[in-house]
Design a protein around this motif. Structure first.
Motif, mmCIF file in Angstrom:
data_model
loop_
_atom_site.group_PDB
_atom_site.id
_atom_site.type_symbol
_atom_site.label_atom_id
_atom_site.label_comp_id
_atom_site.label_asym_id
_atom_site.label_seq_id
_atom_site.Cartn_x
_atom_site.Cartn_y
_atom_site.Cartn_z
ATOM 1 N N ASN A 1 0.842 -1.199 0.000
ATOM 2 C CA ASN A 1 0.000 0.000 0.000
ATOM 3 C C ASN A 1 0.872 1.241 0.000
ATOM 4 O OD1 ASN A 1 -1.209 -2.260 1.803
ATOM 5 N ND2 ASN A 1 -3.000 -1.152 1.086
ATOM 6 N N VAL A 2 0.445 2.226 -0.774
ATOM 7 C CA VAL A 2 1.123 3.525 -0.731
ATOM 8 C C VAL A 2 0.220 4.477 0.042
ATOM 9 C CG1 VAL A 2 0.231 4.068 -3.050
ATOM 10 C CG2 VAL A 2 2.092 5.431 -2.073
ATOM 11 N N PHE A 3 0.780 5.122 1.082
ATOM 12 C CA PHE A 3 0.007 5.996 1.955
ATOM 13 C C PHE A 3 0.473 7.439 1.820
ATOM 14 C CE2 PHE A 3 -0.334 1.933 4.437
ATOM 15 C CZ PHE A 3 -1.714 1.793 4.327
ATOM 16 N N ASP A 4 -0.489 8.325 1.564
ATOM 17 C CA ASP A 4 -0.234 9.763 1.595
ATOM 18 C C ASP A 4 -0.463 10.215 3.037
ATOM 19 O OD1 ASP A 4 -0.417 12.567 1.544
ATOM 20 O OD2 ASP A 4 -1.230 12.574 -0.496
ATOM 21 N N LEU A 5 0.624 10.469 3.758
ATOM 22 C CA LEU A 5 0.507 10.769 5.186
ATOM 23 C C LEU A 5 -0.042 12.165 5.444
ATOM 24 C CD1 LEU A 5 3.751 9.070 6.562
ATOM 25 C CD2 LEU A 5 1.454 8.130 6.287
ATOM 26 N N ILE A 6 0.100 13.058 4.472
ATOM 27 C CA ILE A 6 -0.499 14.396 4.622
ATOM 28 C C ILE A 6 -2.028 14.270 4.589
ATOM 29 C CG2 ILE A 6 -0.726 16.677 3.580
ATOM 30 C CD1 ILE A 6 2.124 16.367 2.512
ATOM 31 N N ALA A 7 -2.521 13.534 3.587
ATOM 32 C CA ALA A 7 -3.970 13.308 3.482
ATOM 33 C C ALA A 7 -4.473 12.493 4.669
ATOM 34 C CB ALA A 7 -4.288 12.594 2.170
ATOM 35 N N TRP A 8 -3.653 11.587 5.173
ATOM 36 C CA TRP A 8 -4.016 10.762 6.334
ATOM 37 C C TRP A 8 -4.277 11.654 7.543
ATOM 38 C CZ3 TRP A 8 -2.082 5.209 7.068
ATOM 39 C CH2 TRP A 8 -2.436 4.705 8.328
ATOM 40 N N ARG A 9 -3.336 12.557 7.801
ATOM 41 C CA ARG A 9 -3.487 13.447 8.971
ATOM 42 C C ARG A 9 -4.720 14.343 8.810
ATOM 43 N NH1 ARG A 9 2.195 13.735 7.629
ATOM 44 N NH2 ARG A 9 3.380 12.431 9.100
ATOM 45 N N LYS A 10 -4.941 14.787 7.602
ATOM 46 C CA LYS A 10 -6.090 15.662 7.349
ATOM 47 C C LYS A 10 -7.408 14.928 7.587
ATOM 48 C CE LYS A 10 -8.012 18.702 3.776
ATOM 49 N NZ LYS A 10 -7.860 19.195 2.370
ATOM 50 N N ALA A 11 -7.490 13.671 7.163
ATOM 51 C CA ALA A 11 -8.724 12.882 7.336
ATOM 52 C C ALA A 11 -8.803 12.224 8.708
ATOM 53 C CB ALA A 11 -8.788 11.806 6.251
ATOM 54 N N ASN A 12 -7.716 12.288 9.465
ATOM 55 C CA ASN A 12 -7.654 11.695 10.816
ATOM 56 C C ASN A 12 -8.077 10.226 10.788
ATOM 57 O OD1 ASN A 12 -7.092 11.621 13.496
ATOM 58 N ND2 ASN A 12 -8.786 12.929 14.158
ATOM 59 N N VAL A 13 -7.418 9.473 9.925
ATOM 60 C CA VAL A 13 -7.768 8.065 9.722
ATOM 61 C C VAL A 13 -7.540 7.241 10.979
ATOM 62 C CG1 VAL A 13 -7.191 5.980 8.412
ATOM 63 C CG2 VAL A 13 -7.359 8.174 7.241
ATOM 64 N N THR A 14 -6.503 7.562 11.737
ATOM 65 C CA THR A 14 -6.216 6.781 12.943
ATOM 66 C C THR A 14 -7.373 6.861 13.938
ATOM 67 O OG1 THR A 14 -3.843 7.132 12.655
ATOM 68 C CG2 THR A 14 -4.581 6.435 14.832
ATOM 69 N N ALA A 15 -7.983 8.039 14.039
ATOM 70 C CA ALA A 15 -9.133 8.185 14.935
ATOM 71 C C ALA A 15 -10.310 7.338 14.442
ATOM 72 C CB ALA A 15 -9.546 9.650 15.029
ATOM 73 N N ARG A 16 -10.480 7.259 13.127
ATOM 74 C CA ARG A 16 -11.533 6.415 12.555
ATOM 75 C C ARG A 16 -11.278 4.944 12.897
ATOM 76 N NH1 ARG A 16 -12.541 8.703 6.427
ATOM 77 N NH2 ARG A 16 -13.863 6.861 6.367
ATOM 78 N N TYR A 17 -10.026 4.554 12.778
ATOM 79 C CA TYR A 17 -9.649 3.177 13.134
ATOM 80 C C TYR A 17 -9.945 2.918 14.614
ATOM 81 C CZ TYR A 17 -6.344 -0.236 15.063
ATOM 82 O OH TYR A 17 -5.756 -1.251 15.779
ATOM 83 N N HIS A 18 -9.587 3.849 15.486
ATOM 84 C CA HIS A 18 -9.840 3.684 16.921
ATOM 85 C C HIS A 18 -11.329 3.514 17.195
ATOM 86 C CE1 HIS A 18 -5.862 5.578 18.590
ATOM 87 N NE2 HIS A 18 -5.701 4.371 18.092
ATOM 88 N N TYR A 19 -12.131 4.312 16.517
ATOM 89 C CA TYR A 19 -13.581 4.245 16.728
ATOM 90 C C TYR A 19 -14.103 2.840 16.406
ATOM 91 C CZ TYR A 19 -18.573 4.787 15.837
ATOM 92 O OH TYR A 19 -19.940 4.616 15.828
ATOM 93 N N TRP A 20 -13.707 2.318 15.235
ATOM 94 C CA TRP A 20 -14.232 1.019 14.825
ATOM 95 C C TRP A 20 -13.646 -0.118 15.658
ATOM 96 C CZ3 TRP A 20 -18.577 0.953 12.665
ATOM 97 C CH2 TRP A 20 -18.967 1.988 11.801
ATOM 98 N N GLN A 21 -12.421 0.015 16.082
ATOM 99 C CA GLN A 21 -11.828 -1.015 16.929
ATOM 100 C C GLN A 21 -12.557 -1.083 18.278
ATOM 101 O OE1 GLN A 21 -9.247 -2.740 15.369
ATOM 102 N NE2 GLN A 21 -9.516 -4.248 16.983
ATOM 103 N N GLU A 22 -12.946 0.060 18.805
ATOM 104 C CA GLU A 22 -13.702 0.087 20.067
ATOM 105 C C GLU A 22 -15.100 -0.494 19.882
ATOM 106 O OE1 GLU A 22 -13.461 4.211 20.977
ATOM 107 O OE2 GLU A 22 -11.598 4.031 22.123
ATOM 108 N N GLN A 23 -15.720 -0.188 18.739
ATOM 109 C CA GLN A 23 -17.052 -0.729 18.470
ATOM 110 C C GLN A 23 -17.037 -2.250 18.365
ATOM 111 O OE1 GLN A 23 -19.990 1.097 18.335
ATOM 112 N NE2 GLN A 23 -18.634 2.712 19.090
ATOM 113 N N ASN A 24 -15.892 -2.789 17.961
ATOM 114 C CA ASN A 24 -15.785 -4.236 17.747
ATOM 115 C C ASN A 24 -15.098 -4.954 18.910
ATOM 116 O OD1 ASN A 24 -16.252 -6.508 15.975
ATOM 117 N ND2 ASN A 24 -14.042 -6.591 15.652
#
Length: 479
Positions: free
Chosen positions: A367-390
């Motif tokens: 996978n190629v990751f654009d870390l600038i776009a990642w920080r802007k979309a706050n993907v890690t927080a999205r991951y945390h949310y779904w991990q907690e839900q599961n």
């Protein structure tokens, strides 16, 4: 006695031919075997013996015909066919009629199916155990390399010097990351990447491993040359910010129920064995969701799993236009079972209300990751949310991919299929042309190339990037 087989007879075709005596004998023998079972259950031992005797005569004649390569003649077949017919009529006169035969055979088929299913489950469990086990050869390599790391202080000094290299944060270079505790597999990924790169000296590898493998990883990559590329090895324990108060996966690692589910002795046998694989709750496996925190000064990075082999130059990935998306990945939905509904529980309204069940899945591993776009979309927080839900494992059962499908939903750019070809760890029938055209081939599945149960056809793709002349590899891997 030497048996001469006539090449003009294909016995398989002979026994399938509707007009051959071989087929008539084979079919009568099958019916006779069914009556043997029924006669035994009715304690008719004399009829059982008679049928068994004729079945053996039939088998002997078929065997002779196959060996000599000539069809069975009417003179050979007629006595056995007549005898078998007589015994079959006798069985029917004993009230072993067709209805009784069908009922009895159904019960036997059901019993055989149950035994076959039990054997399949047992085979799957054993296969999963073999796939999860760490081979002795790799353990041997880690022990030897770890001894070097602790004995040779210059290696530790060199590691400290390289830790501060400006190349590690230079966005004009090509940055790759691997999270693994497998020294040999990681070495193959690095070696195959730099060997196929047009400008290997512009490549930087960021490797993160656990405390057990850290010394071995450092010793290996400090002691071997990889075409001028820069290689950084870090211990996951250095990431002090990755703790219980921040990461849901660490909470689950410490949770009693989760530990019992993945590591307990009394596991639910109804749950598919691979879904309980401890690697799916491994912190190394979940580091892929923390790229911006791990590499705060980088802008773009390519993630590689440790079970891939690189076959072409990957640096063009860094110039691909992701159209504002975070993740560049190869889609896997050419077949229906790679759609979202196959990974996620759409009976749960929290999933069905937010996601399209027919959305296309994609692959982790290259996978190629654009870390600038990642920080802007706050993907890690999205991951945390779904991990907690599961936390109770009701939204999905399996690993990091479902979490990734949720976290990167609407943020994934499809890449050309030739960038990443999957299935070499389970699929025996991948087209050679597809493999040859692939930039990365992925041994996803249980049949990893460093295991004895690897698919022999694909194993050379991996082995060509191992320096088998290295004394440690000769002692541990090839001996």
């Amino acid at each position: 006695m030497e048996q001469v087989v006539q090449e003009n007879l294909n016995f398989t075709e002979e026994i399938l031919s509707a007009t051959s005596y071989s087929r008539q004998l084979a079919e009568q023998m099958t019916l006779a075997k069914a009556y043997v079972v029924i006669a035994k259950e009715h304690n008719n031992l004399h009829l059982t013996w008679e049928l068994s005797s004729k079945i053996r005569s039939c088998q002997l004649l078929l065997s002779k015909a196959a060996m000599r390569g000539q069809p069975i003649t009417m003179e050979e077949a007629e006595p056995i066919i007549s005898s078998l017919l007589s015994l079959i009529y006798k069985a029917q006169d004993a009230h072993y009629d067709i209805a009784t035969t069908i009922v009895m055979m159904k019960s036997h088929i059901q019993a055989l199916e149950e035994r076959a299913n039990a054997a399949t489950v047992q085979s799957t469990v054993f296969g999963q155990l073999v796939a999860e086990a760490f081979p002795k050869s790799l353990h041997c390599l880690i022990v030897k390399l770890s001894a070097d790391w602790f004995k040779k202080l210059p290696l530790q000094d060199l590691a400290n010097d390289r830790r501060n290299s400006p190349r590690l944060v230079d966005n004009n270079l090509y940055h790759f990351c691997i999270f693994s505790d497998n020294v040999l597999a990681t070495s193959v990924v690095v070696n195959s990447t730099v060997s196929n790169a047009d400008h290997s000296k512009q490549i930087v590898f960021h490797i993160i491993t656990n405390g057990i493998s850290y010394g071995a990883m450092q010793a290996w990559f400090l002691s071997n040359e990889f075409k001028g590329s820069t290689i950084e090895v870090r211990n996951i324990e250095e990431l002090s910010w990755l703790n219980v108060s921040y990461s849901p996966i660490i909470k689950q690692l410490l949770d009693v129920d989760s530990r019992a589910y993945y590591f307990g002795e009394n596991q639910d046998l109804k749950v598919e064995p691979k879904l309980r694989n401890p690697k799916y709750i491994s912190l190394l496996n979940h580091l892929r969701f923390y790229m911006p925190e791990i590499y705060p000064q980088l802008e773009k990075i390519v993630f590689l799993d440790d079970d891939v082999v690189v076959q072409k130059d990957l640096t063009p990935l860094f110039s691909l236009d992701l159209h504002g998306n975070v993740n560049g990945a190869v889609e896997t939905c050419l077949e229906a079972h790679h759609r979202y509904y196959k990974y996620l529980n759409f009976s749960n309204p929290i999933i069905s209300s937010k996601f399209d069940p027919l959305a296309c899945g994609w692959a982790f591993g290259m996978n190629v990751f654009d870390l600038i776009a990642w920080r802007k979309a706050n993907v890690t927080a999205r991951y945390h949310y779904w991990q907690e839900q599961n936390a109770d494992r009701t939204l999905w059962k399996l690993g990091t991919l479902p979490a990734g499908l949720l976290a990167f939903y609407g943020l994934t750019e499809p890449l050309d299929r030739r960038w990443h070809v999957l299935g070499l760890g389970y699929d025996l029938n991948i087209d050679n042309r597809l493999i040859e055209s692939a930039a990365v081939v992925h041994f996803n599945g249980n049949l990893k190339p460093w295991l004895k149960l690897a698919i022999g056809r694909y194993k050379p793709l991996w082995e060509r990037y191992i320096n088998l002349s290295h004394p440690y590899l000769q002692d541990c891997v090839t001996s």
